[in-house]
Design an enzyme around this catalytic site. Structure first.
Site, PDB file in Angstrom:
ATOM      1  N   ASP A 161      -8.308 -10.895  -2.598  1.00  0.00           N
ATOM      2  CA  ASP A 161      -8.142  -9.729  -1.730  1.00  0.00           C
ATOM      3  C   ASP A 161      -9.247  -9.675  -0.681  1.00  0.00           C
ATOM      4  O   ASP A 161     -10.062 -10.601  -0.561  1.00  0.00           O
ATOM      5  CB  ASP A 161      -8.077  -8.445  -2.567  1.00  0.00           C
ATOM      6  N   GLU A 164     -12.761 -10.473  -1.702  1.00  0.00           N
ATOM      7  CA  GLU A 164     -12.960 -11.785  -2.304  1.00  0.00           C
ATOM      8  C   GLU A 164     -12.792 -11.743  -3.824  1.00  0.00           C
ATOM      9  O   GLU A 164     -13.446 -12.493  -4.558  1.00  0.00           O
ATOM     10  CB  GLU A 164     -14.357 -12.360  -1.968  1.00  0.00           C
ATOM     11  N   GLU A 316     -24.484  -2.511   4.744  1.00  0.00           N
ATOM     12  CA  GLU A 316     -23.140  -2.659   4.199  1.00  0.00           C
ATOM     13  C   GLU A 316     -22.791  -1.435   3.357  1.00  0.00           C
ATOM     14  O   GLU A 316     -21.716  -0.853   3.490  1.00  0.00           O
ATOM     15  CB  GLU A 316     -23.075  -3.907   3.327  1.00  0.00           C
TER      16      GLU A 316
END
Length: 360
Positions: A161, A164, A316
């Protein structure tokens, strides 16, 4: 310098001369280029009028596809001959991340991922519409058609997905990316328009039949949990509209299970760096709020994202509300601290700002 200005500058600064966007220049594991997040970064550059940067990225995508044409054609032939083995780790398939020079990257993460190949086609069409550079379709047509042939052959195979993960499953978001890429090329490939329309509808029906449960979209076929990336099936992939009951119930599940304050987790059992809140997903939820008349909430998300700015840029993820705190230090010991900056975080902030009409 405003966060909008910083975001544009940072993205331009870390775009390689080849056109590739480094996912995170300071995080060793992300010093590569992905088709998927690179496309969303290019989309953000289009939204801010930096069309030249986006064009260079799509020319890099073209270069990568052509560089690995022989491998792509061999994979297509193998799948058609029934030799795919349903093995997402099988190296016969195209990779998901590359060096800035278009070389494959070996590593422990899964490499067979299809979402990026659909996404770059969608992004290319968006670029052409926003920039008016219709010549690019003609210039890149061989790689466009090869990409279509590749995803058409492989879309029903289990593959990793967008995170990963889950290489043994089929994922609605991945199918949504392929659908969007195929549909976006219909107007430009008149000789294949009927074929593309039929394939797009087949994929859409598959998602409705196998990618939903309990009145909402699901993470993977056979996994009825919710994943924040399911927002993409409405924005921008268009499998459903923002006010479709399926999406409304999906967003309600995201809000109940994955939203903490203004931060949004990927999925409930996430242990990567303790399962923090991903800024890009917060921006996506804000994007959805703008489109559904919840502007004030979207503005608050944008403001919150700005407060997460670090010296190196937007990270992130943040650790305000970890889902699995015990795993944070394990990941730090294994791979260092989380990625800062993440170009994709900056890109999605730019998209949210554009949706809100924030100029600076």
């Amino acid at each position: 310098m405003t966060l909008i200005e910083e975001s544009v500058q940072l993205i331009l600064q870390h775009q390689a001369s080849t056109g590739a966007y480094l996912a995170s220049p300071a995080f060793v594991h992300y010093q590569y280029a992905w088709l998927r997040d690179g496309t969303f970064t290019a989309y953000a550059m289009n939204r801010t009028g930096n069309h030249g940067s986006a064009r260079k990225f799509y020319q890099w995508c073209d270069y990568v596809i052509r560089k690995h044409e022989t491998k792509a054609r061999a994979a297509i032939s193998a799948v058609k001959a029934g030799q795919d083995n349903n093995d997402a780790g099988n190296n016969r398939f195209l990779h998901t991340r590359y060096t800035v020079d278009g070389e494959e990257v070996a590593g422990e993460w899964g490499s067979f991922q299809l979402d990026g190949y659909g996404t770059w086609l969608w992004g290319l069409a968006e670029h052409v519409q926003m920039s008016g550079e219709h010549d690019l379709i003609h210039e890149l047509r061989p790689s466009i058609e090869l990409t279509i042939d590749y995803v058409a052959a492989c879309w029903q195979l289990p593959n990793f997905d967008c995170w990963e993960e889950g290489g043994d499953r089929i994922h609605p978001v991945t199918l949504g990316a392929i659908y969007a890429g195929i549909k976006s090329m219909e107007p430009y490939l008149s000789d294949r328009a009927s074929e593309l329309a039929q394939l797009g509808e087949t994929i859409r029906q598959f998602i409705y039949e196998h990618g939903t449960a309990n009145g909402r979209l699901i993470k993977s076929v056979g996994d009825h949990s919710v994943d924040a990336s399911l927002l993409w099936l409405a924005l921008p992939f268009g499998i459903v509209t923002v006010d479709d009951p399926l999406m409304i119930r999906t967003v309600q599940a995201i809000e109940e299970d994955l939203r903490a304050g203004y931060g949004v987790h990927r999925y409930k059992v996430d242990t990567y760096y303790g399962g923090g809140q991903w800024l890009l997903l917060s921006a996506w939820l804000g994007w959805y709020y703008v489109k559904t008349g919840r502007r004030e909430e979207a503005e608050k998300i944008a403001a919150w994202m700005a407060t997460q700015r670090q010296a190196g840029g937007l990270p992130e993820q943040v650790q305000e509300h970890l889902l699995s705190p015990a795993h944070f230090e394990t990941w730090v010991e294994r791979a260092g601290y989380p990625a800062v900056p993440l170009l994709w975080s900056h890109a999605m902030f730019l998209v949210l700002a554009a949706e809100l009409g924030i100029q600076n």
